[in-house]
Design a protein around this motif. Sequence first.
Motif, PDB file in Angstrom:
ATOM      1  N   ASN A 354       0.844  -1.190   0.000  1.00  0.00           N
ATOM      2  CA  ASN A 354       0.000   0.000   0.000  1.00  0.00           C
ATOM      3  C   ASN A 354       0.884   1.246   0.000  1.00  0.00           C
ATOM      4  N   ALA A 355       1.919   1.224   0.858  1.00  0.00           N
ATOM      5  CA  ALA A 355       2.855   2.354   0.888  1.00  0.00           C
ATOM      6  C   ALA A 355       3.593   2.474  -0.449  1.00  0.00           C
ATOM      7  N   SER A 356       3.948   1.336  -1.023  1.00  0.00           N
ATOM      8  CA  SER A 356       4.641   1.335  -2.305  1.00  0.00           C
ATOM      9  C   SER A 356       3.764   1.924  -3.407  1.00  0.00           C
ATOM     10  N   LEU A 357       2.480   1.563  -3.393  1.00  0.00           N
ATOM     11  CA  LEU A 357       1.551   2.098  -4.394  1.00  0.00           C
ATOM     12  C   LEU A 357       1.506   3.611  -4.329  1.00  0.00           C
ATOM     13  N   TRP A 358       1.425   4.172  -3.123  1.00  0.00           N
ATOM     14  CA  TRP A 358       1.302   5.619  -2.988  1.00  0.00           C
ATOM     15  C   TRP A 358       2.593   6.339  -3.309  1.00  0.00           C
TER      16      TRP A 358
END
Length: 469
Positions: A354-358
């Motif tokens: 999720n952090a990587s996506l953002w």
Amino acid sequence: MMEAAPVLSIICEVAVEFSFGVTPMLLDEEHFAEDGSRWEVFQIDKYQQELVPTMFICTSTSLQQMSCKKIFFLLMAVSSLSLFLHYRGRFIWTIKLSKMASNITCSLSSAAAKPKHMSIAFLKTHKTASSTMQNILFRFAEHHNLTVALPQSPCSHQFRYPSSFSSRFVHPYTLPARIITNHMRFNHSEVQRIMPNDTIYITILREPASMFESLFSYYNQYCPSFKRVPDGSLETFLKDPWRYYNPAETYSMFAHNLLTYDLGGDNNHRTSDKAYMKGFIAKIESIFSLVMISEYFDESLVLLRHLLSWELEDVLYIKQNMRTPSSRRSLQEGLPARIRVWNALDAQLYDHFNASLWRRLDALGLDCVAREVQLLRQACDRLVRGCFGGLQPQPRPPNQIKDKVLRPWQPPKVTIMGYNVPLNASYMGAKPGSESHDRCMKLVMPKVPYSQRLLQTQLVRSGKYSPSF
């Protein structure tokens, strides 16, 4: 006859007025001064204003001493310089304006600048909006006449899940394939055996608490760990999960770290071993070019479209495989945290990607992403309204769906919704008719009948016949 000096003064004044007249002041000084990215253009205009009058002041003192021929060439030179500076400023402004517009709107054409990428392996995880994503890929494959790797007939729409994927599970008449997207337990080396070398790997994750609530509802009669809970309560299960959970049982993975299992990991690995998950996450990152997030499905599609150089039309969709509101359970206070503790490996996976996506969305530009999401939703709305007579479709339980091909598979005690497609359906502005109706049918077709349709189509195309179909 007019004296030479006054005539030359008039010519000089006209030239000066002309030079100032062509100087472009596109925006006011205060606006440029506030925006550092545009200061260069302001400096050019300011430079023009200072340079041109200085040149004329220098030349006006000696005009009487110059011949008409020299004056003519002087005026030509000054005019040429003025025009050059004028258009140079406009040219630089045009470049900067284009760059600014690109940064703000995240041009839709930029993603489709390269040829569309056609080789895709999508790991279809459970209860993560993956059926909606699968439908996008199925329709893309049909539209571009691509072969989809499909399970052997006895496996229905899954590659012998929960067994680890093997190339032996693929129907031989669906090879060589360009797309693979049906349920499997991921095995990279085996997928590589049947997919092209340029295959891009994609998957999708969902927040563990909401995902586990869905799993408990959907698989309550298939997973023994859920089935043996006396009151059928998620709260009761979470009070003492090990009382009901037996990792040796069939379908036990639905009750513990299912995302980790689907990705080929050890869903029962001890959470205290931090090195295991660190290595597992690194492995996933090395294989998958994009890990989508269900809660940010549209934003994930923006990244997908740019990654694959697809057009906006390629990623339009309608939600699939939805439960009725009565089949959903609201999570009481404290339950989400307990679910994350029980599914700690999945929680680590989700939080990381999720952090990587953002980070990737931020690198693309959040204003750009917001604009593309808006355009995507508007296009989806137009598509859906066209297919449903100008109205927003109402999801319906299976007993209200007239065409049995459009009835989703129903697990026990849970109602999965579907759609009725009217006969006057219009696809992407095309006139109502059999072609529009067929394309709208594909838009809402559930995964099982769509998999069967693709298999039949590919058998016919290959000239093969399968008696088991």
